[in-house]
Design a protein around this motif. Structure first.
Motif, PDB file in Angstrom:
ATOM      1  N   GLU A   1       0.775  -1.216   0.247  1.00  0.00           N
ATOM      2  CA  GLU A   1      -0.173  -0.184  -0.062  1.00  0.00           C
ATOM      3  C   GLU A   1       0.880   1.292  -0.204  1.00  0.00           C
ATOM      4  OE1 GLU A   1      -4.156  -1.707   2.136  1.00  0.00           O
ATOM      5  OE2 GLU A   1      -2.437  -0.889   3.179  1.00  0.00           O
ATOM      6  N   GLY A   2       0.657   2.003  -0.990  1.00  0.00           N
ATOM      7  CA  GLY A   2       1.392   3.214  -1.204  1.00  0.00           C
ATOM      8  C   GLY A   2       2.998   3.237  -1.558  1.00  0.00           C
ATOM      9  N   ALA A   3       3.511   2.327  -1.700  1.00  0.00           N
ATOM     10  CA  ALA A   3       4.836   2.067  -1.449  1.00  0.00           C
ATOM     11  C   ALA A   3       5.599   2.907  -2.836  1.00  0.00           C
ATOM     12  CB  ALA A   3       5.331   0.806  -1.543  1.00  0.00           C
ATOM     13  N   SER A   4       6.356   3.662  -2.594  1.00  0.00           N
ATOM     14  CA  SER A   4       7.264   4.198  -4.069  1.00  0.00           C
ATOM     15  C   SER A   4       8.828   3.721  -3.887  1.00  0.00           C
ATOM     16  CB  SER A   4       7.227   5.806  -3.648  1.00  0.00           C
ATOM     17  OG  SER A   4       8.205   6.404  -2.649  1.00  0.00           O
ATOM     18  N   HIS A   5       9.276   3.008  -3.010  1.00  0.00           N
ATOM     19  CA  HIS A   5      10.469   2.255  -2.858  1.00  0.00           C
ATOM     20  C   HIS A   5      10.378   1.038  -2.495  1.00  0.00           C
ATOM     21  CE1 HIS A   5      12.000   6.349  -2.642  1.00  0.00           C
ATOM     22  NE2 HIS A   5      13.015   6.227  -3.448  1.00  0.00           N
ATOM     23  N   ASP A   6      10.919   0.064  -3.068  1.00  0.00           N
ATOM     24  CA  ASP A   6      11.190  -1.291  -2.571  1.00  0.00           C
ATOM     25  C   ASP A   6      12.660  -1.493  -1.862  1.00  0.00           C
ATOM     26  OD1 ASP A   6       9.022  -1.656  -3.964  1.00  0.00           O
ATOM     27  OD2 ASP A   6       9.712  -3.013  -5.639  1.00  0.00           O
ATOM     28  N   ILE A   7      12.679  -1.693  -0.553  1.00  0.00           N
ATOM     29  CA  ILE A   7      14.007  -1.682   0.133  1.00  0.00           C
ATOM     30  C   ILE A   7      14.319  -3.132   0.769  1.00  0.00           C
ATOM     31  CG2 ILE A   7      15.127  -0.459   2.018  1.00  0.00           C
ATOM     32  CD1 ILE A   7      12.531   1.330   2.257  1.00  0.00           C
ATOM     33  N   ALA A   8      15.592  -3.393   0.384  1.00  0.00           N
ATOM     34  CA  ALA A   8      16.337  -4.680   0.993  1.00  0.00           C
ATOM     35  C   ALA A   8      17.141  -4.133   2.137  1.00  0.00           C
ATOM     36  CB  ALA A   8      16.830  -5.349  -0.154  1.00  0.00           C
ATOM     37  N   VAL A   9      16.806  -4.614   3.393  1.00  0.00           N
ATOM     38  CA  VAL A   9      17.445  -4.273   4.565  1.00  0.00           C
ATOM     39  C   VAL A   9      18.367  -5.448   4.945  1.00  0.00           C
ATOM     40  CG1 VAL A   9      17.586  -3.429   6.785  1.00  0.00           C
ATOM     41  CG2 VAL A   9      16.220  -2.650   5.154  1.00  0.00           C
TER      42      VAL A   9
END
Lengths: 383, 383
Positions: A259-267
């Protein structure tokens, strides 16, 4: 596509009228065999929905012939009436297919705390059963969507067998919790115990490390069905590797459509003393609202990474922490590294690597940023 | 106002130029005695800022003569140079006041991971020392603000003595973590050990139960100074009660001014088996982004309360949970209660009561909603 790629499976979708949008809201997946081996993992939320209670029992004997799913209502916190409704849904499905209700897995997703309109749902199940076909996978994947903007499907094929999967989930997404529903099929021949072991391991390093908003659903279910129709008998290690690939693919699709994401982040946390430490540290960062809003603003604010790391009990020394963001070592030995101005966060994919310098283990948590759209979707609509 | 209400204290503010806004950024509080007893609690974040390391040591002997504070820079994750800068700030303060550097508590707040501009800070300390006065409390409270929109001050007076306090904090606010700085003064006469015991208990049920965004700061510090200038010798229980009142007042002011907040929310868990269970359950709900966005949208979505409760290890049975929102029992025995349409969330204050039906203990966590403004402030500005 997806769950009907493996031999021995049919699927379908129908519109029962549970959603205001009038879009399909019932899905059915049937295993025609020759075997009906099955395994599943469920939410660890103690407030579990009626279909979770039902399905946990139904699948405990290692057999499931069909999975019936509805969107448009979670059937959670609905008391005895809610459980009766799940039971009735399983009975209806069983009668239509000529199987036992105890071999029907039931999944629901939608608003918590409302009864399902059974006068609409049961005719919907009937319509879905009438529409079953061996290329119905894509339709089924569409019918389980709620705030999802696209259906999620994945396939593995090779070695004479295949695996197909579909998933939904866009909010309340920290399995162990986000109304995430996944159905995976295979025509490889494996016993229930092997399926369960493979599924546990595959979900442990994929869905369990997907953490969109830190909120665990009452309804999360991942079901794996094996028809054995390929006649291929597999070792568990090979199958687990292929299954993990399919699960990882679906998990990434969930994050990308969160929902609403603008970045996919791998931590990713590396050089941890244990895999648990690595996961704990990555998850603490992935759950920091301040970190997630900074990424939304394309701000490489590594102080918010370190402040999250500092709340964990992992083995590390504060003055030995290294952090890089999209490849730039912005923090070295707990202090200032390269200039944060060198970090470009303009692309959708963001990689944060935390080096604990405390061992040799690592783990990645996949998350997304916290945006205006997330706040908008979750404040404006009950779900 | 605030820290200069008790007898024996002077305070001042100055503008060193640490903030782009050009607003005051250095505060100084001095205890002129006759006694200089002191106690403090600090962030439990393992990545602690340089001033926290310094001040923890400085106050370990139960004495502090002065507190020097700066906004415009957290001096966290700044390595050996950062610690030397804190040390130099204490030395400068001590030289100006004719006291020992080891009796100077230092506090900093602002962006993590940048060195303080000492060529600006030290002249600022000099200007603050020159401006010290016995009505300088209000000016000092203004100079410690960062994203705060109003200064926070509180006073207790009675029984021949008084307590004054000032606080700042607007984001990264889950003590144990949010660059929350608090200085409290009193002219009651208490020994350092009594001050420490009173401060621990007062903060345990006030600041420690304030949880705006779940993010723990590297710099949180609460300092309590006693001048003994009233000549009133107090029992610890009376003093703890008065101190708790001042801390609760300041804590509520922090929540009300939290970044972007549009609702102040009290999440109270009652009938818990232990106080820890009650606090755990209340905090799980207070940290749920889905709950917080629902409140922002004036949506009494109690399913998001139950799904958060279900993630905890507190003693309860899911089918015995009751939830009321602003007095309306929307969930009874884990199922549907009164219509959610009866709940009015239009006012700023929101009360959520969770009844575990498992014991007799209770606890409240104070939090706020998750809004567009929170996302905006924390994505658009580094802090």
């Amino acid at each position: 596509m997806s769950v009907t790629v493996p031999k021995g499976f049919r699927a379908a979708a129908a519109t029962a009228g549970l959603k205001d949008s009038g879009k399909p809201d019932v899905a059915l997946v049937v295993n025609d065999g020759p075997q009906q081996a099955a395994a599943a993992v469920f939410t660890s939320n103690r407030v579990a929905a009626a279909p979770v209670h039902w399905s946990r029992q139904a699948i405990s004997d290692g057999r499931a012939d069909a999975v019936v799913l509805n969107s448009g209502g979670a059937n959670a916190c609905t008391g005895a009436e809610g459980f009766q409704n799940t039971h009735a849904t399983a009975e209806k499905t069983a009668a239509l297919l000529g199987i036992s209700a105890g071999d029907v897995v039931v999944c629901s997703t939608g608003l918590i705390g409302e009864q399902l309109p059974m006068d609409k749902l049961l005719p919907g199940v009937e319509a879905a059963a009438a529409a079953l076909s061996d290329d119905g996978g894509a339709a089924a994947a569409g019918a389980i969507m709620t705030t999802d903007t696209v259906p999620k499907q994945a396939v593995f094929a090779g070695g004479g067998y295949s695996i197909g999967g579909m998933a939904k989930g866009a909010g309340m997404l920290a399995p162990g919790l986000a109304t995430m529903l996944v159905v995976i099929t295979t025509d490889a021949e494996l016993a229930p115990a092997a399926l369960q072991a493979a599924l546990r391991e595959a979900t442990r390093v994929t869905f369990d490390r997907t953490d969109s908003d830190g909120c665990m659903s009452t309804n999360d279910t991942v079901v794996l069905l094996s028809s054995g129709a390929s006649g291929v008998v597999l070792g568990i290690e090979d199958f687990t590797a292929a299954l993990t690939g399919v699960c990882a693919d679906l998990a990434r699709q969930l994050i990308t459509d969160a929902e609403g994401a603008s970045h996919d982040i791998a931590v990713t946390t590396i050089n941890a003393a244990s895999e648990r430490d690595a996961e704990t540290v990555s998850r603490a960062v992935a759950r920091s609202n301040l970190f997630k809003t900074a990424i939304f603003g394309n701000d490489p604010n590594w102080g918010r990474v370190l402040s999250a790391v500092g709340t964990t009990d992992a083995v590390f020394e504060p003055d030995q922490l290294n952090v890089s963001m999209n490849g730039v070592p912005v923090c070295r030995n707990g202090g200032v590294g390269e200039s944060r101005d060198l970090v470009d966060l303009g692309s959708r994919d963001v990689t944060v690597v935390i080096d604990l310098q405390a061992g040799r283990e690592s783990a990645t948590i996949w998350t997304n940023d916290l945006t205006h759209e997330y706040v908008h979707e979750n404040s404006a609509y009950s779900s």
